[in-house]
Design a protein around this motif. Structure first.
Motif: not given
Length: 338
Positions: A203-208, A210, A218
């Motif tokens: 989850n590279f975007s950090g949204t919680g 993936t 992501d």
């Protein structure tokens, strides 16, 4: 006359519907097959799946004989010149630059965290799904089920991927009947197989959550993580074109040893030398032989070339990723200087 016309129309309609049914149709007999029933029992026993839920899923699986045809005739069996034309072309280069510019911050961060060049990440997405434009036209459950319970030599592999897919959809709260992918069951913009999705997606975007279908950040981070986990060596080369002099190379081919790793000094004894000077002359390389229209093309693949092949075992695939990444980076650098 009208009756004849209607008769012919009805025949044509029946023929059309019949053809469509052969392309994709659900077959109740599928779920009752012994091997499918054994798989269901395994999923219930080992992973606590609900049996009736799995019976419902496999009762709705559509038989797709075209999936088997595709898996037996992959593009990687085509000549390099055709493969290169399909994947290393102007459209993928220019759109690769656009994708890089749009997600420059995420790509820069991925380079920093994972050590994988942005150009390689972008090129991988470009080859896999045309930068997210073509993620697949088959339901993943259909593709994996057709392959997992076929007489293909790789049926065992796809059965494991089917297991991983059902686990993935349960973990991510996804509907297993709705996810679309490739004829081989690859998912999302990076075309990860279910096992890769479970083990390497981040989850590279950090949204919680993936999301490799819709979240490009992501996708970027997950591809970089995949390459890094498979041994990507930061600041080391991928491949370099080679020149073959004399006929000593034939001795290497005769002994079926071109895929073994060699030092550059060792290959020089066989008349194989890089076209340009290589700083990392202590690294081992493998000889890559590609068929062009009129002759053969020779390259030397470093460790990172083999890392790309963990994505797809074909030399053609890894070379296409490398060459596309080079042209994307070159064009972007040129445009930024203008």
């Amino acid at each position: 006359m009208l009756r004849l016309v209607m008769h012919n129309f009805c025949l044509a309609l029946l023929l059309f519907l019949s053809c469509q049914a052969t392309l994709s149709y659900a077959d109740d007999a599928f779920v009752n097959r012994k091997d499918v029933q054994e798989f269901i029992q395994k999923m219930v026993k080992q992973h606590n799946f609900d049996k009736q839920q799995l019976v419902t899923i496999f009762s709705a699986v559509k038989l797709r004989p075209q999936v088997i045809r595709h898996i037996n005739k992959p593009l990687e069996k085509e000549p390099w010149r055709l493969y290169q034309m399909l994947f290393v072309n102007e459209w993928r280069i220019t759109h690769g630059v656009e994708f890089w510019n749009k997600y420059a911050d995420a790509l820069q961060q991925a380079e920093k965290v994972f050590g994988v060049p942005a150009s390689i990440i972008v090129a991988t997405i470009g080859i896999e799904t045309r930068y997210g434009q073509k993620v697949g036209e088959y339901r993943v459950i259909d593709s994996l089920s057709n392959l997992a319970f076929s007489d293909s030599p790789r049926a065992g592999f796809f059965r494991k991927e089917l297991e991983q897919y059902l686990l993935l959809t349960r973990e991510e709260n996804l509907d297993p009947m709705k996810i679309m992918g490739s004829y081989a069951g690859a998912i999302g913009q990076p075309q990860f197989m279910p096992s890769s999705y479970r083990h390497y997606a981040v989850n590279f975007s950090g949204t919680g959550r993936t999301d490799l279908m819709n979240d490009e950040v992501d996708v970027i981070g997950s591809i970089a993580n995949y390459y890094r986990k498979h041994g990507w060596a930061t600041n080391e080369p991928v491949a370099v074109q080679a020149v073959v002099m004399g006929d000593r190379y034939n001795y290497l081919m005769r002994d079926s040893r071109p895929n073994q790793p060699y030092k550059l000094s060792e290959l020089a004894k066989f008349g194989i030398v890089p076209k340009i000077q290589v700083q990392h002359d202590n690294l081992k390389v493998k000889v890559i032989e590609l068929d062009n229209r009129y002759s053969k093309e020779y390259w030397l693949g470093f460790r990172n070339f083999d890392v790309i092949k963990r994505y797809n075992q074909s030399d053609l695939y890894a070379m296409a990723v490398y060459q596309l990444s080079y042209y994307i980076k070159t064009l972007r650098n040129r445009l930024n200087k203008e």
